[in-house]
Design a protein around this motif. Structure first.
Motif, PDB file in Angstrom:
ATOM      1  N   LEU A  75    -113.127  -6.509  25.861  1.00  0.00           N
ATOM      2  CA  LEU A  75    -113.883  -7.419  24.993  1.00  0.00           C
ATOM      3  C   LEU A  75    -113.686  -8.878  25.429  1.00  0.00           C
ATOM      4  N   ALA A  76    -112.458  -9.229  25.806  1.00  0.00           N
ATOM      5  CA  ALA A  76    -112.212 -10.611  26.249  1.00  0.00           C
ATOM      6  C   ALA A  76    -112.995 -10.914  27.529  1.00  0.00           C
ATOM      7  N   THR A  77    -113.019  -9.963  28.464  1.00  0.00           N
ATOM      8  CA  THR A  77    -113.770 -10.205  29.707  1.00  0.00           C
ATOM      9  C   THR A  77    -115.257 -10.348  29.387  1.00  0.00           C
ATOM     10  N   TRP A  78    -115.744  -9.511  28.502  1.00  0.00           N
ATOM     11  CA  TRP A  78    -117.172  -9.521  28.139  1.00  0.00           C
ATOM     12  C   TRP A  78    -117.542 -10.841  27.453  1.00  0.00           C
ATOM     13  N   LEU A  79    -116.700 -11.276  26.502  1.00  0.00           N
ATOM     14  CA  LEU A  79    -117.015 -12.502  25.758  1.00  0.00           C
ATOM     15  C   LEU A  79    -116.968 -13.728  26.658  1.00  0.00           C
ATOM     16  N   GLU A  80    -115.982 -13.767  27.552  1.00  0.00           N
ATOM     17  CA  GLU A  80    -115.924 -14.899  28.482  1.00  0.00           C
ATOM     18  C   GLU A  80    -117.193 -14.944  29.343  1.00  0.00           C
ATOM     19  N   ALA A  81    -117.612 -13.782  29.834  1.00  0.00           N
ATOM     20  CA  ALA A  81    -118.810 -13.747  30.695  1.00  0.00           C
ATOM     21  C   ALA A  81    -120.067 -14.098  29.895  1.00  0.00           C
ATOM     22  N   ARG A  82    -120.188 -13.525  28.699  1.00  0.00           N
ATOM     23  CA  ARG A  82    -121.405 -13.748  27.902  1.00  0.00           C
ATOM     24  C   ARG A  82    -121.522 -15.213  27.460  1.00  0.00           C
ATOM     25  N   THR A  83    -120.398 -15.797  27.049  1.00  0.00           N
ATOM     26  CA  THR A  83    -120.495 -17.180  26.561  1.00  0.00           C
ATOM     27  C   THR A  83    -120.681 -18.160  27.715  1.00  0.00           C
ATOM     28  N   ALA A  84    -120.432 -17.705  28.948  1.00  0.00           N
ATOM     29  CA  ALA A  84    -120.705 -18.566  30.108  1.00  0.00           C
ATOM     30  C   ALA A  84    -122.093 -18.245  30.692  1.00  0.00           C
ATOM     31  N   ASN A  85    -122.874 -17.408  29.984  1.00  0.00           N
ATOM     32  CA  ASN A  85    -124.162 -16.933  30.495  1.00  0.00           C
ATOM     33  C   ASN A  85    -124.037 -16.318  31.875  1.00  0.00           C
ATOM     34  N   GLY A  86    -122.937 -15.625  32.076  1.00  0.00           N
ATOM     35  CA  GLY A  86    -122.691 -15.039  33.390  1.00  0.00           C
ATOM     36  C   GLY A  86    -122.930 -13.544  33.415  1.00  0.00           C
ATOM     37  N   ASP A  87    -122.506 -12.926  34.500  1.00  0.00           N
ATOM     38  CA  ASP A  87    -122.649 -11.480  34.663  1.00  0.00           C
ATOM     39  C   ASP A  87    -121.338 -10.800  34.285  1.00  0.00           C
ATOM     40  N   TRP A  88    -121.470  -9.604  33.742  1.00  0.00           N
ATOM     41  CA  TRP A  88    -120.280  -8.821  33.385  1.00  0.00           C
ATOM     42  C   TRP A  88    -120.394  -7.450  34.045  1.00  0.00           C
ATOM     43  N   LEU A  89    -119.409  -7.130  34.860  1.00  0.00           N
ATOM     44  CA  LEU A  89    -119.474  -5.888  35.635  1.00  0.00           C
ATOM     45  C   LEU A  89    -118.329  -4.958  35.244  1.00  0.00           C
ATOM     46  N   VAL A  90    -118.579  -3.676  35.391  1.00  0.00           N
ATOM     47  CA  VAL A  90    -117.523  -2.686  35.179  1.00  0.00           C
ATOM     48  C   VAL A  90    -117.210  -2.060  36.541  1.00  0.00           C
ATOM     49  N   ARG A  91    -115.928  -2.009  36.830  1.00  0.00           N
ATOM     50  CA  ARG A  91    -115.483  -1.402  38.099  1.00  0.00           C
ATOM     51  C   ARG A  91    -114.354  -0.422  37.792  1.00  0.00           C
ATOM     52  N   ILE A  92    -114.535   0.801  38.212  1.00  0.00           N
ATOM     53  CA  ILE A  92    -113.512   1.825  37.986  1.00  0.00           C
ATOM     54  C   ILE A  92    -112.572   1.842  39.197  1.00  0.00           C
ATOM     55  N   GLU A  93    -111.299   1.545  38.940  1.00  0.00           N
ATOM     56  CA  GLU A  93    -110.337   1.429  40.043  1.00  0.00           C
ATOM     57  C   GLU A  93    -109.638   2.778  40.253  1.00  0.00           C
ATOM     58  N   ASP A  94    -110.434   3.714  40.759  1.00  0.00           N
ATOM     59  CA  ASP A  94    -109.948   5.093  40.927  1.00  0.00           C
ATOM     60  C   ASP A  94    -109.439   5.310  42.352  1.00  0.00           C
ATOM     61  N   TYR A 136    -103.747  -0.882  45.040  1.00  0.00           N
ATOM     62  CA  TYR A 136    -104.424  -1.785  44.105  1.00  0.00           C
ATOM     63  C   TYR A 136    -104.513  -3.216  44.616  1.00  0.00           C
ATOM     64  N   GLN A 137    -103.387  -3.750  45.110  1.00  0.00           N
ATOM     65  CA  GLN A 137    -103.336  -5.155  45.537  1.00  0.00           C
ATOM     66  C   GLN A 137    -104.419  -5.497  46.553  1.00  0.00           C
ATOM     67  N   LEU A 138    -104.687  -4.553  47.445  1.00  0.00           N
ATOM     68  CA  LEU A 138    -105.715  -4.806  48.459  1.00  0.00           C
ATOM     69  C   LEU A 138    -107.105  -4.605  47.870  1.00  0.00           C
ATOM     70  N   ALA A 139    -107.302  -3.443  47.234  1.00  0.00           N
ATOM     71  CA  ALA A 139    -108.641  -3.060  46.793  1.00  0.00           C
ATOM     72  C   ALA A 139    -109.192  -4.055  45.763  1.00  0.00           C
ATOM     73  N   VAL A 140    -108.317  -4.550  44.884  1.00  0.00           N
ATOM     74  CA  VAL A 140    -108.783  -5.479  43.848  1.00  0.00           C
ATOM     75  C   VAL A 140    -109.315  -6.759  44.497  1.00  0.00           C
ATOM     76  N   ALA A 141    -108.629  -7.226  45.541  1.00  0.00           N
ATOM     77  CA  ALA A 141    -109.082  -8.460  46.196  1.00  0.00           C
ATOM     78  C   ALA A 141    -110.356  -8.209  46.995  1.00  0.00           C
ATOM     79  N   VAL A 142    -110.402  -7.091  47.718  1.00  0.00           N
ATOM     80  CA  VAL A 142    -111.598  -6.796  48.531  1.00  0.00           C
ATOM     81  C   VAL A 142    -112.835  -6.720  47.629  1.00  0.00           C
ATOM     82  N   ASP A 143    -112.706  -6.049  46.488  1.00  0.00           N
ATOM     83  CA  ASP A 143    -113.880  -5.897  45.618  1.00  0.00           C
ATOM     84  C   ASP A 143    -114.204  -7.165  44.837  1.00  0.00           C
TER      85      ASP A 143
END
Ligand code: GLU
Length: 305
Positions: free
Chosen positions: A27-46, A174-181
């Motif tokens: 919810l915090a990520t969504w609200l920050e993006a929405r109130t900045a009129n930005g994009d909100w993406l979902v990424r599954i870190e599987d 995780y450390q690598l993949a999070v930065a690459v994406d």
């Protein structure tokens, strides 16, 4: 590279269904993006099938849908991104920012799990020896501005703590993949739990080694259970009750220091989200971890985990 448009993301590791703490982050990520009129993406870190029950991804995506949190772009799955991580590893090995590490678990255990050996000196791994790949941190006193916590400083101690970016078994870390994406998806702002605060300085170095500008960071307090532990699968945090999404959202807003009116619990999900967008106050987010007592218990009618 300056990011012109706000792009945020919610990036859960599917180790279990969504629980209250992960809803607060989403919810915090969504609200920050929405109130900045930005994009909100979902990424599954599987990235790690051994820690991920096969049903968890669908449970998480279903919960997000039920709570009205819809990704603006097709959902990204890290399990489908291995070639990108491999080419980042090749790039980092080529520039001397990563190196093969043949240390056995036993050798590392003898040094409290830290990395005491001179693997960095070697330019290529012995052909048939199993090896991990580590990122070569630089010693630095790193400073950055957290959008909630203010000025942060962390000293990075190279070599001893060089993070594994590809495990011996071949899994990308995780450390690598999070930065690459985050780079590939043009993420300008990362909002996440403060349990990841310690990772930030290292990740900034990985961003830079990959030729990218680190994003802006905002670390929100983690939600604790009655025993003072972070809500997580490991600590048996109950799954969210998807039959009460509006109530869950109201409680998540309270955990974020917002002041939703009491009657909002009887509203629809869209009404709660509309209120939250219109009244979002980042400065009201509490700075320290918040006890989930009385919040999870009232949102859970059953605990199936
Ligand atoms: N996948 C990570 C987690 O679920 C979060 C990654 C991040 O937000 O940087 O803990």
């Amino acid at each position: 590279m300056e990011h012109s448009r706000y792009r945020g993301r919610f990036a859960p590791s599917p180790t279990g269904p969504l629980h209250f703490g992960s809803l607060v982050t989403a919810l915090a990520t969504w609200l920050e993006a929405r109130t900045a009129n930005g994009d909100w993406l979902v990424r599954i870190e599987d990235l790690d099938p051994l820690r991920e029950p096969p049903e968890a991804t669908d449970q998480i995506l279903h919960s997000l849908e039920v709570h009205g949190l819809h990704s603006d772009e097709p959902i990204r799955f890290q399990s489908q991104r291995h070639p990108a991580y491999q080419s980042a590893i090749t790039q980092l090995l080529g520039s001397g920012k990563a190196y093969p590490c043949t240390c056995s678990r036993k050798q590392l255990q003898a040094h409290n799990g830290r990395h005491p050996f001179q693997c960095r000196e070697r330019t290529s791994a012995p052909e048939d020896a199993p090896h991990a790949i580590r990122f070569a941190l630089s010693d630095e006193s790193c400073q950055w501005q957290d959008l909630l916590l203010g000025s942060q400083r962390q000293s990075v101690r190279a070599e001893l703590d060089d993070p594994v970016i590809q495990r011996k078994e071949g899994f990308f870390a995780y450390q690598l993949a999070v930065a690459v994406d985050d780079i590939d998806q043009g993420i300008s702002h990362v909002v996440r739990g403060s349990d990841l605060l310690d990772m930030t300085a290292q990740q900034q170095q990985i961003f830079q080694a990959l030729g990218a500008q680190p994003p802006q960071w905002l670390h929100i307090p983690v939600i604790l259970n009655d025993q003072g532990q972070k809500l997580s699968k490991q600590n048996h945090a109950p799954a969210l009750d998807d039959s009460k999404p509006a109530t869950n959202l109201v409680h998540a807003l309270l955990a974020l220091g917002q002041q939703p009116p009491a009657q909002l619990t009887n509203a629809t999900v869209d009404e709660v989200l509309a209120w939250a967008r219109a009244h979002w106050q980042r400065t009201a987010i509490p700075l320290t971890s918040r006890q989930a007592r009385g919040i999870t218990s009232s949102t859970q009618s059953h605990s199936d985990r």
